[in-house]
Design an enzyme around this catalytic site. Sequence first.
Site, PDB file in Angstrom:
ATOM      1  N   SER A  27      12.220   9.169  -4.081  1.00 47.91           N
ATOM      2  CA  SER A  27      12.045   7.991  -3.225  1.00 47.91           C
ATOM      3  C   SER A  27      12.066   8.376  -1.755  1.00 47.91           C
ATOM      4  CB  SER A  27      13.160   6.981  -3.493  1.00 47.91           C
ATOM      5  OG  SER A  27      12.926   6.252  -4.660  1.00 47.91           O
TER       6      SER A  27
ATOM      7  N   HIS B 137      14.522   1.241   0.831  1.00 45.76           N
ATOM      8  CA  HIS B 137      15.523   1.030  -0.218  1.00 45.76           C
ATOM      9  C   HIS B 137      16.517   2.183  -0.297  1.00 45.76           C
ATOM     10  CE1 HIS B 137      12.647   3.380  -2.837  1.00 45.76           C
ATOM     11  NE2 HIS B 137      13.789   3.820  -3.352  1.00 45.76           N
TER      12      HIS B 137
ATOM     13  N   ASP C 291       8.341  -1.015   2.625  1.00 45.84           N
ATOM     14  CA  ASP C 291       9.505  -0.219   2.230  1.00 45.84           C
ATOM     15  C   ASP C 291       9.636   1.055   3.065  1.00 45.84           C
ATOM     16  OD1 ASP C 291      11.781   0.039   0.450  1.00 45.84           O
ATOM     17  OD2 ASP C 291      10.747   1.732  -0.433  1.00 45.84           O
TER      18      ASP C 291
END
Length: 776
Positions: A377, A248, A292
Site C-alpha cells: 500500500s 489509508h 487516497d
Amino acid sequence: MKHFFTFIMFVSSCSLVAQIQGNGGVPKSLKAQFDAKTIDTHFYPSPDIAALQAEDALTDRSGNAPWRFGYNQYTNVSTSAAGTWHTLANGDRLWQVKLVCENALTINLTFENTTIPAGNLLYAFNPSKDFILGAFTQEHIYEGQLGTELIPGTTAVLEYYVPKGNPVGNVQVAIVTHGYRSANEFMEKAFGSSGACNHNVNCPEGANWQNQRNGVVMLVSGSSGFCSGSLVNNTQNNGKPYVLTANHCYSNPATWIFRFNWQGTDCPNPTASPSFQSLSGAVLRARDTPSDFCLVEITGGLQAGSVPTTFTPYFNGWDNSGSTPQMGCGIHHPSGDIKKISFENDPLISTTFGTCPANSHWGVTNWDTGVTEGGSSGSPLFDQNHHIIGQLHGGASACGAASLSDEYGKFSWSWNPAGTDSTKQLKYWLDPSNSGAVFIDGFDPLNATPVALDASISAPSLVPVSVCATDYTPTFTILNNGTSILSSATITYVLDGGAPQTMNWNGSLSQWQSQVVTLANVSLTPGAHTFQASVSNPNAGTDENPANDAASNSITVAAIAETAGMLKVSLLTDNYADETYMELSDANGVVVWSEGNENVAGNFGTGNTPAPTDNTNPLSNNTAYTYDIPLTSFDCYTFTIYDYYGDGMGAQQWGGTDGSLSLSNHLNALLYTLPAPDFGASTSYTFKNVSDASVLELNNSWKLYPNPSNGFINIEWMHPTAVQLSILDIYGKQLEQHSLASKQVQLDVSSLSAGTYFVRVISENGAVSMRQFIKK
C-alpha cells in the site's frame, strides 16, 4: 484495501548490529558497567490477548484499519520522574530505565515532550545489547515526538547520556507497545516471505529502474502498521524530502520510520537480511481520500535539509497529465519483504474504486510480472517514462491470481482537485514556483548539476477520433527541463517505422513548462501500430541531456465487428453471481442497457463498478441467461462486464465452476467470447450497429401505431414479405413471438404492464428492424 503488516527488525546473535535508526555509536554503558539490578524497572502486565485477537479477526477481514500487532500501554516515564541516574568518574551523567512487558514478543516506544540539548545522546536497546537503536539527538525529534523500531523480546532499556555541565532537557516515554502477535509474522511476513512470483528489484527486469528503485522506501506508520512509499521530486529540484504514500496509511507522521535500500544485491533471494538505512519523523503536508494520497516531509536525521547522500536517494519524477499510461511498473515491499518490482505491459485502464469518484484511479487488471501484497500500500506506480502516476490504494492480486485487479489513486487526480487548498493537493508542494509543469523527471542529488538546454518528449499518443474510429490523432508533449527559455526545437516523428517526418517547433517555455503538440489525423487499419517522437536542436544548440529526448507508444487497433438491430448476450454465471454486473453504452457513454446485481463493493476487493439502475431480476449462481438487446441507433456501442471482487468469473480457483460470456450479432454469428474467465475487475468489447441496404429497406417497409397504446397496436407492411415478429421488454427479454406474412396485423398488448417495449422484425434475409412503443 491492501492490509498493513508488521515491520520486524532482524537480530544478529553473534555480534552487535549496525545502528539502523539514529546516528550510530555505542551506549556509554558498554564500557561503564552498572549493576542491572539497580536500574529502575517499570513492569507492564500482559493485555487480554484473546480479546485482542477476537477484535483483530474482525478488523483483518474488513481491511479498513492497520494490521495491528501490538497493544499500547500508556505511561509517563521521564528523566524527571523515573529511572536511575549514574555519575561517571569524569562528571558525565547517565540515566537508565528498564521497561518490561510481560510475555511480549517485541517492544516499541513512542516519545513525547522530548528535548535533547546538543551533546546529549539517547539510546534504546535490548538487555543483551545485540540490538541497539540510536544515538538519537534533537535532529531526530519533531515537535517533541519520536517513534522507535521494534526491539525484540520482553525488555527495552533506555540510556540517556548528559555530558558534565550540560542541561538535561527532557526524555519522556508516553507509550510502550506490547507486541503480542509478531513472532509468527516475523518468520512468515517479513524477509523472504512474499509470494514466490514476486521478483527482487535487482533482477534483470529491474535493470532500467535503478534510479526509481532508490527512491522507494518502506515505512512504519504509528509503530504498528507497514506501508510503502516514494521520495518525490518538486519543480525546484532541491531535494526537499517529500514522501508520497497512501492516505489509508496515515497516522501521526512524527513517529513514522522510513527504511531506505532494503533490497537484495542481485536477483536470487539473499540468505540473510540485507543492510539498510532509516530515518524517523515527518510532518504532514497534504492528504485526501478520493484518490487516497498522502504527502509527508521527512524531518529527522536530515543532512543539509535533505536525505543523506550516503543513502543514494533519488527523488522520483511524476506526470500529472492524466494521459493513459501504456504500461505500469510497481516497486514496493510486499508482506514486509525486501524490495520487489512488478510489471503490467499493457495500457492501464481508468477505474473507480469503491465509493471514490469516477475515474479517480488507474487499474492494473493483469500483472505480467509479480503482483502486490499487504505492505505494498502506498507504493508508486510508474509509467513507460519512469514517472510516478499514482500510489497503491488497494486490490486483490496475489501470486496465482495476477489477474485480480489492483487500484492506484491517480497522481493527476491528486494534483489540484477542484475546491481544495494546500492541505488536499500535491500541486502546492510539488510545483511551488507555479510553473505549470505537466511532468518532470527525477532528481539525483549526486548528479545534480543543472543544464541550460534540455528539451524532452513525453506521452506520445494515438488518440481515436471516436469510439469506432479508423482515424487517430497523433499527439505528444514537449517539456523544457533546462534553465534557459526554450524557444525552438526540431521534432522528428515516425509512424509504423515509415519515413521520418520533421517539424520545426517554436514557442516560449520556461523551465518545467510544457506544451501538447497535435499532428494531423491519420487513418489506421486493424492491427499493431507504433508512434515515435524525438526532439533535438533546442534553441539551435545541442541538448545537454539526450537521455529524455525520445519516446514511443504502441497501440493495437481492433477490427470493429458489426451487427444490425440487436445484440445477443449469452451469460453463464459462476459460483459468485452476486459479483457480476453488465452494461451497454452508446458512443456518448450513455448506458442504454444494464443487468446484474447491486453493487456490493463494501464487501469485496475492487468495487470499481457503478450500481445498476435495476435489480428486479438478480442473477443466480451457475445459471445460463440469454438477452436480446435492441439497438435503436446506427452507432458504436461498448459492452462491459464487471466483477466486484476483481477476479472475473474465474471461480475454479476457489473450488467452484467458472462462468462464461459470449456476444452474437443479429444472425447469431459469434462476435466475442471471453478469452479467459478470470478477466479481473472488468472487460469491454466495442462493436457497431450498421445501416446496410437490407436493414434500410426493412425499416422503410413497415410502421406501428398507435403509439402510445392503451391496449392494441397495429403493424402495417408496405411490401408483402415473410417476417418473424417479436415483442421485447426494455431489457431485451422476448415476451411474444409470431410468424407473419400478411400486410396488416393487430396485436393485443393489454396484458402488458405500463412501460416501454420494442417490436422486432427479422426478414427472410436476416435483416433486423426495431420499433419502440409505450404501453399506457
